[in-house]
Design a protein around this motif. Structure first.
Motif, PDB file in Angstrom:
ATOM      1  N   LYS A 100      62.143 -43.942  49.781  1.00 61.46           N
ATOM      2  CA  LYS A 100      62.535 -42.608  49.324  1.00 61.46           C
ATOM      3  C   LYS A 100      61.273 -41.833  49.003  1.00 61.46           C
ATOM      4  O   LYS A 100      60.208 -42.409  48.788  1.00 61.46           O
ATOM      5  N   GLU A 101      61.409 -40.537  48.954  1.00 58.95           N
ATOM      6  CA  GLU A 101      60.299 -39.664  48.572  1.00 58.95           C
ATOM      7  C   GLU A 101      59.603 -40.147  47.309  1.00 58.95           C
ATOM      8  O   GLU A 101      60.257 -40.481  46.318  1.00 58.95           O
ATOM      9  N   ASP A 103      57.943 -42.805  46.802  1.00 60.29           N
ATOM     10  CA  ASP A 103      57.761 -44.251  46.676  1.00 60.29           C
ATOM     11  C   ASP A 103      56.309 -44.637  46.938  1.00 60.29           C
ATOM     12  O   ASP A 103      55.634 -44.044  47.790  1.00 60.29           O
ATOM     13  N   ARG A 122      57.610 -38.676  54.843  1.00 61.14           N
ATOM     14  CA  ARG A 122      58.488 -39.236  53.822  1.00 61.14           C
ATOM     15  C   ARG A 122      57.897 -39.059  52.434  1.00 61.14           C
ATOM     16  O   ARG A 122      58.485 -39.506  51.450  1.00 61.14           O
ATOM     17  N   LYS A 244      71.357 -46.617  57.088  1.00 61.84           N
ATOM     18  CA  LYS A 244      70.277 -45.619  57.133  1.00 61.84           C
ATOM     19  C   LYS A 244      69.574 -45.642  58.483  1.00 61.84           C
ATOM     20  O   LYS A 244      69.239 -44.589  59.042  1.00 61.84           O
TER      21      LYS A 244
ATOM     22  N   GLU B 402      70.511 -38.067  50.734  1.00 60.83           N
ATOM     23  CA  GLU B 402      69.664 -38.982  49.968  1.00 60.83           C
ATOM     24  C   GLU B 402      70.395 -39.639  48.803  1.00 60.83           C
ATOM     25  O   GLU B 402      69.882 -40.564  48.180  1.00 60.83           O
ATOM     26  N   LYS B 404      73.090 -41.887  46.695  1.00 57.68           N
ATOM     27  CA  LYS B 404      73.764 -43.163  46.929  1.00 57.68           C
ATOM     28  C   LYS B 404      75.139 -42.859  47.530  1.00 57.68           C
ATOM     29  O   LYS B 404      75.822 -41.937  47.097  1.00 57.68           O
TER      30      LYS B 404
END
Lengths: 472, 472
Positions: A100-101, A103, A122, A244, B402, B404
């Motif tokens: 995720k952004e 990370d 990302r 995903k 994005e 959940k």
């Protein structure tokens, strides 16, 4: 000017016969034979669209689904995909699906450009692991397992780790301990295995990362298998990432996928499954020729014994030359004998073999090398250290990419922050990335490369793009 | 199970002769002839890598640069690129180069999936323009120019506008006033012209958007020109966007680009330039056959006079059938006569022609249609309104993607926020997007589609992915 520059350039090339020791693995069409020959003999006719019965790559439920399931079964993944946009797209899918952004991720600094593009888009915060420099080859051949383990232990908050294995030189790092350590810290493990699609063929090749527990592995089908250029396999080995990966697959792969590429991927999976002993025979041929070339006392071919913590793919050669011998001159001589190599820098050549390279072709390579007067190769070698400085990161790669930029002369760029990466071919690994500060070591090295007329990405007319300096 | 499912599926298909009225434009290889035949006859041999003299798509300075410059000159752009990952990658490059995160953009709701993927990944805030519904064809055939102009005036803060022109039905909206109005508000204009690569060939075709001042235009080369599937042209017509397009080109296109695709793009540019009168002759053939088919009194082919503010591409047919006549049954009859069409829904068929479809093939189409007993086509047509509800957006597409997610039964999804789009093939345009709320109209329509066994993207085993409901 040629009215058909690209068509005629290719035509000129294919009108000569070559011993082809470069990518792709089908070696100028020789690999498309046997059970699939009737299709490949009439391949342009098969360039069709999603017609009834021919399934849909983006929503497969027929022959494409069946072909992908066979691929997954062969590699032992949870789900495998045909990629029509190369390992490039596989690396992007892997990064977008896993992180995720914001990370933090651990990445090998000598990764492929697409990994860095994924890190930028990302918006990841990368921690890099550098290769150790090998003075003999004048490049970094492998990562230190210990350095990788340390990076994991020192960054337990990282969400994942991205490694290349094998790399361009055929070195495949031992992944057992690394994956075990990464899993201890709940990290996702992505392996860019672009050059290792054939590893499952033989126990004499390094282990397939899927079998050791990597979460996502990307294999270029075209690099070592009989598949068309730009075709690749994505293997997802972690159930939680599949939904995903399904989504990002659509994002990074054309919705008008080429049936030529897909058919060649079906065929190379089949070939690998049915004729896997061909790779053992290839390794024998390569080993025999390797010994003969070494016996000439001039050329040295990278041997597994020289590697600290990696296994070697013995279906490729990294040929190292004595100092004062020019790899450029050797390449030219080989070309005159119609021997096409994959790559060379100043000191080294890379040759990539596949089962479609015959005994005769390997013999010819040996004979040509044997016949060369070493004195004719002496002279103007370019003395470059392929060891990269480690410029300091002051903005995240994403931030820098999105800032307003300005184009300035390279020589004026000291202490400026890069907006775009600079990379040299060979070897193509960025020496400075967006967000990094130009320091004197990096600048000197870039100037030195330029003087030696090495191809540069990110420099145009002596100018580079940096982040606009805001007055304080 | 077939050991080579995809290879053998294709082989079965190409072993029959077809009158091929579908994409791609080369019509099962027939278009690769004349000056380029000797390359295409031996095309697998030309599937090589970046060897000396063969240039590098990602850093062109030789034959690829020359080929791209010729492409740019022909279309009149500032810079043009060969895309090896289809218009899909062109749409992503256009969006990433033109907009920044959080930008508001105006987009046609009937855009291609890749536009929506770009909107998600670039985190844009979209305002949609819907097509007007056409009861006769039971679908939306064109956008209202007035609606587009209103959208621009009502959203002067939007950074740009994204339209499809021509669309799948061949309708190309008049862009003059729209582009003028957009420019008044300093908006970037992106035209997904995937189906219009051939427009520059003739004044009898709609105008090329580049000539009217669009900033970025994407053309699929393969759809209407003699180029291989997955090949496309990106035209950038605004100097200030070039450096960004250069960067995003690398991101969305394989670094192992296929020389087959590239050569076919060089060839189709050449063909278009040299043999452009072929399109006028094709239009004559199509017009003649159109009149003959209309004279049968049963089949109606979309005519430019029916369009309110669009021009029509007369090299394709949208054939509309009388109510109670099944387009599925008609397609089956055509297939039995080896006539391959591009697409059909319940009421309509689409046929795409290129210069490589002969007079004889068009005559055959007419004769087959003439010979059909209309009563044999009657019966179970599926009565679906292709008119989509307009579900309310409660999260931005990016935010929803994005979050959940959870997988729930479609029937339980009322008032839930979608995490992934749902789209039906045909026509493939999403009826609900990430971030949109499932309402009763949308749910009823989806249930109705499903009952009629229309292919669905985003539904698996009656389940869909929604944003996890957080307890308040």
């Amino acid at each position: 000017m040629d009215r058909l520059p690209l068509v005629n350039g290719l035509l000129k090339y294919i009108n000569k016969e070559h011993s082809y020791f470069a990518m792709p693995g089908h070696k100028m069409g020789k690999g498309f034979r046997g059970d699939a020959a009737s299709l490949f003999n009439d391949i342009l006719k098969a360039d069709v669209t999603e017609l009834p019965g021919l399934d849909n790559l983006h929503n497969p439920d027929g022959i494409i689904k069946e072909a992908e399931e066979r691929l997954s079964a062969l590699y032992g993944s949870k789900k495998s995909y045909f990629l029509v946009n190369g390992s490039t797209s596989g690396n992007m899918i892997a990064i977008f699906s896993s992180f995720k952004e914001g990370d933090k991720v651990i990445a090998e600094r000598s990764c492929h450009t697409s990994i860095f593009n994924g890190i930028i888009l990302r918006k990841l915060n990368p921690v890099y692991i550098y290769q150790d420099f090998d003075n003999r080859y004048n490049l970094g051949i492998e990562l230190s397992e210990q350095n990788v383990l340390n990076a994991i232990r020192e960054n337990p908050d990282a969400k994942g780790i991205i490694l290349t294995s094998p790399n361009y030189y055929g070195a495949a790092i031992n992944l057992e301990n690394i994956i075990k350590e990464a899993k201890l810290h709940k990290m996702t493990v992505i392996i860019d295995g672009a050059h290792g699609a054939h590893f499952i063929a033989s126990n004499n090749l390094p282990a397939s990362p899927i079998s050791i527990g990597a979460d996502i592995v990307i294999n270029s089908a075209h690099k070592t298998l009989p598949a068309l250029t730009q075709s690749a396999y994505l293997h997802v080995n972690n159930e939680s990432l599949i939904s995903k990966a399904d989504f990002y697959f659509h994002v990074f792969n054309s919705t008008s996928p080429s049936y030529l590429l897909m058919a060649s991927m079906d065929y190379s999976r089949y070939y690998l499954e049915r004729y896997k002993t061909e790779w053992d025979r290839l390794i024998e041929r390569c080993d025999r020729t390797r010994a003969k070339i070494e016996s000439l006392g001039i050329y040295h071919i990278l041997d597994e014994k020289e590697l600290f913590n990696s296994k070697l793919d013995r279906t490729r050669y990294l040929i190292n030359l004595p100092s004062q011998v020019s790899a450029y001159k050797l390449k030219d001589i080989l070309l005159k004998s119609s021997i096409e190599i994959e790559y060379n820098d100043c000191n080294n050549l890379i040759l990539i073999f596949s089962p479609f390279n015959t005994e005769e072709e390997l013999d010819k390579l040996y004979e040509v090398l044997k016949g060369i007067d070493i004195n004719s190769l002496k002279g103007s070698t370019i003395k470059i250290k392929y060891k990269f400085p480690k410029p300091k990161q002051v903005l995240s790669p994403y931030e820098a990419s999105e800032q307003k930029g300005e184009t300035i002369l390279l020589k004026d760029s000291l202490n400026r922050v890069l907006k775009r990466a600079i990379a040299f071919y060979p070897p193509g690994i960025p020496c400075i990335l967006p967000g990094e500060l130009m320091d004197i070591d990096t600048l000197n090295m870039i100037e030195y490369y330029k003087e030696n007329k090495i191809d540069a990405l990110g420099i145009q007319d002596d100018k580079i793009e940096v982040v606009l300096e805001r007055k304080i």
